[in-house]
Design a protein around this motif. Sequence first.
Motif, short mmCIF file in Angstrom:
data_model
loop_
_atom_site.label_atom_id
_atom_site.label_comp_id
_atom_site.label_asym_id
_atom_site.label_seq_id
_atom_site.Cartn_x
_atom_site.Cartn_y
_atom_site.Cartn_z
N GLU A 91 0.82 -1.22 0.00
CA GLU A 91 0.00 0.00 0.00
C GLU A 91 0.86 1.27 0.00
O GLU A 91 0.67 2.17 -0.82
CB GLU A 91 -0.92 0.00 1.22
CG GLU A 91 -1.96 1.12 1.17
CD GLU A 91 -2.89 1.10 2.38
OE1 GLU A 91 -3.46 2.17 2.67
OE2 GLU A 91 -3.03 0.05 3.03
N HIS A 92 1.82 1.34 0.90
CA HIS A 92 2.68 2.53 0.98
C HIS A 92 3.63 2.62 -0.22
O HIS A 92 3.96 3.72 -0.68
CB HIS A 92 3.48 2.54 2.29
CG HIS A 92 2.66 2.97 3.46
ND1 HIS A 92 2.00 2.06 4.26
CD2 HIS A 92 2.35 4.20 3.94
CE1 HIS A 92 1.34 2.72 5.21
NE2 HIS A 92 1.52 4.02 5.03
N SER A 93 4.09 1.46 -0.70
CA SER A 93 4.97 1.44 -1.88
C SER A 93 4.23 1.97 -3.10
O SER A 93 4.79 2.74 -3.89
CB SER A 93 5.47 0.02 -2.14
OG SER A 93 6.28 -0.43 -1.08
N ILE A 94 2.96 1.58 -3.26
CA ILE A 94 2.13 2.05 -4.38
C ILE A 94 1.89 3.56 -4.25
O ILE A 94 1.92 4.30 -5.24
CB ILE A 94 0.80 1.26 -4.45
CG1 ILE A 94 1.05 -0.09 -5.15
CG2 ILE A 94 -0.28 2.05 -5.20
CD1 ILE A 94 -0.15 -0.99 -5.25
N ALA A 95 1.67 4.01 -3.00
CA ALA A 95 1.46 5.45 -2.78
C ALA A 95 2.69 6.25 -3.22
O ALA A 95 2.57 7.29 -3.88
CB ALA A 95 1.15 5.71 -1.31
N LEU A 96 3.88 5.75 -2.88
CA LEU A 96 5.13 6.40 -3.30
C LEU A 96 5.26 6.41 -4.82
O LEU A 96 5.64 7.42 -5.42
CB LEU A 96 6.34 5.66 -2.70
CG LEU A 96 6.71 5.96 -1.24
CD1 LEU A 96 7.83 5.01 -0.80
CD2 LEU A 96 7.17 7.41 -1.09
N TYR A 97 4.95 5.27 -5.41
CA TYR A 97 5.04 5.11 -6.87
C TYR A 97 4.09 6.09 -7.57
O TYR A 97 4.47 6.77 -8.52
CB TYR A 97 4.70 3.67 -7.25
CG TYR A 97 4.52 3.45 -8.74
CD1 TYR A 97 5.61 3.34 -9.59
CD2 TYR A 97 3.24 3.37 -9.30
CE1 TYR A 97 5.44 3.16 -10.95
CE2 TYR A 97 3.06 3.19 -10.66
CZ TYR A 97 4.17 3.08 -11.48
OH TYR A 97 3.99 2.90 -12.83
N ASN A 98 2.83 6.16 -7.08
CA ASN A 98 1.83 7.03 -7.69
C ASN A 98 2.22 8.51 -7.58
O ASN A 98 2.05 9.28 -8.53
CB ASN A 98 0.46 6.82 -7.06
CG ASN A 98 -0.17 5.49 -7.49
OD1 ASN A 98 0.33 4.83 -8.38
ND2 ASN A 98 -1.27 5.13 -6.86
N GLN A 99 2.75 8.89 -6.41
CA GLN A 99 3.19 10.28 -6.22
C GLN A 99 4.29 10.64 -7.22
O GLN A 99 4.26 11.72 -7.84
CB GLN A 99 3.73 10.48 -4.78
CG GLN A 99 2.66 10.53 -3.71
CD GLN A 99 1.86 11.83 -3.72
OE1 GLN A 99 2.29 12.84 -4.28
NE2 GLN A 99 0.68 11.82 -3.11
N ASN A 100 5.24 9.74 -7.38
CA ASN A 100 6.34 9.98 -8.32
C ASN A 100 5.85 10.02 -9.76
O ASN A 100 6.28 10.85 -10.55
CB ASN A 100 7.41 8.89 -8.16
CG ASN A 100 8.58 9.11 -9.12
OD1 ASN A 100 9.37 10.02 -8.95
ND2 ASN A 100 8.65 8.28 -10.14
N LEU A 101 4.92 9.11 -10.08
CA LEU A 101 4.37 9.05 -11.44
C LEU A 101 3.66 10.36 -11.78
O LEU A 101 3.85 10.92 -12.87
CB LEU A 101 3.38 7.88 -11.55
CG LEU A 101 3.14 7.30 -12.95
CD1 LEU A 101 4.40 6.65 -13.49
CD2 LEU A 101 2.00 6.28 -12.93
N GLY A 102 2.87 10.86 -10.83
CA GLY A 102 2.18 12.13 -11.03
C GLY A 102 3.14 13.28 -11.22
O GLY A 102 2.95 14.16 -12.07
#
Length: 364
Positions: A91-102
């Motif tokens: 969950e937290h890894s995906i949140a980091l990934y999504n923030q970076n992607l954005g």
Amino acid sequence: MSNETLFLISFVVFIFFILALDLGLLHKKSDTISLKQAGLMSFFVVCLSLGFYFLLITYGHMLHGIDSIEKLQTVINKHHHPITVIPNDLEHSIALYNQNLGLEYLTGYVVEYALSVDNIFVIVLVFTAFGVAQRNYHRVLFWGILGAIVMRFIFIFVGAALIEKFSWIMYVFGAFLVFTGIKMFVDKDKDEEIDTQNHPVVRFANKYFKVHPHFVGSKFFVTIDGVKKITPLFLVLIIIEFTDLIFAVDSIPAIFSVTKDPYIVFFSNIFAIIGLRSMFFLLAGIIDKFRFLKIGLAALLTFIGLKMLGHSYLEEWGFTTTHSLLIIVSILGASVFFSLLFPEKKKDRKLKFNPDDEKHLHHH
């Protein structure tokens, strides 16, 4: 059907819906675009682009169908995202990934939007040189944008495949952007002129096609005595497509310096392109007031080129997408700020933007 394909199809359908809305609803009432209409459309497109940023930071992981730590790590490795997976915490890894992607999308969008301004300089010159009636600007730009979307799609995914296969291409792109940036700075005070007789597109068309010497309203083609001919308006459209192709050679490698994910490169590119038409009508009359913008764009390209040349060292030093975005916004902000603070006292040459008469295009 893969997640990527579904995402891409949905995005393209959405973009064509926006273009249809622009052509049908927003343009059917008048021949020319007012400053108010251009302002509203620009605001609308920028809001859409920012809305897409929020979509990515919330659901970005769905683009590549990430549903496990292993899949996330594979995607991060493939696209060289500067983030570290938190072990056993999807969950937290995906949140980091999504923030970076954005953030990668937003940075790419700002770069492309800024470089589009230089495109507007050239489009103004083309319209003025060929004497295109103002009521036909919208038609030419609309079809020009459609062509640009197709060209960018091919460029981006071919470029991504090449980078994946030959990593040294990043250094070639970097060197090219540094060269382009320096050349732009050296040529910043040159008077740009377009020779309507000897432009490569005009010479090519005259050699291989039947070209009608005069504008015929808003028509791209005209049939005279049973012979179908292309009009000067169609030549202008082809020249603008040709111009976009040249600009794509700069802008697409520039966005690959921000992200190696071709889908994010494509999304940021297309949102900037659909904003180009409204931005043209908003800025065309005042663009010559931004006297330091060329210097800003030259610095931007040089910075991006150097970043590509030294990307491996920068990653080791902890240089992130946030740092890139801050530097890019600072360069652009400074060029606009100093242009407004120190306006040019006297202009030797002023672009004529509102030609009342359609000139004839005489060809050999």
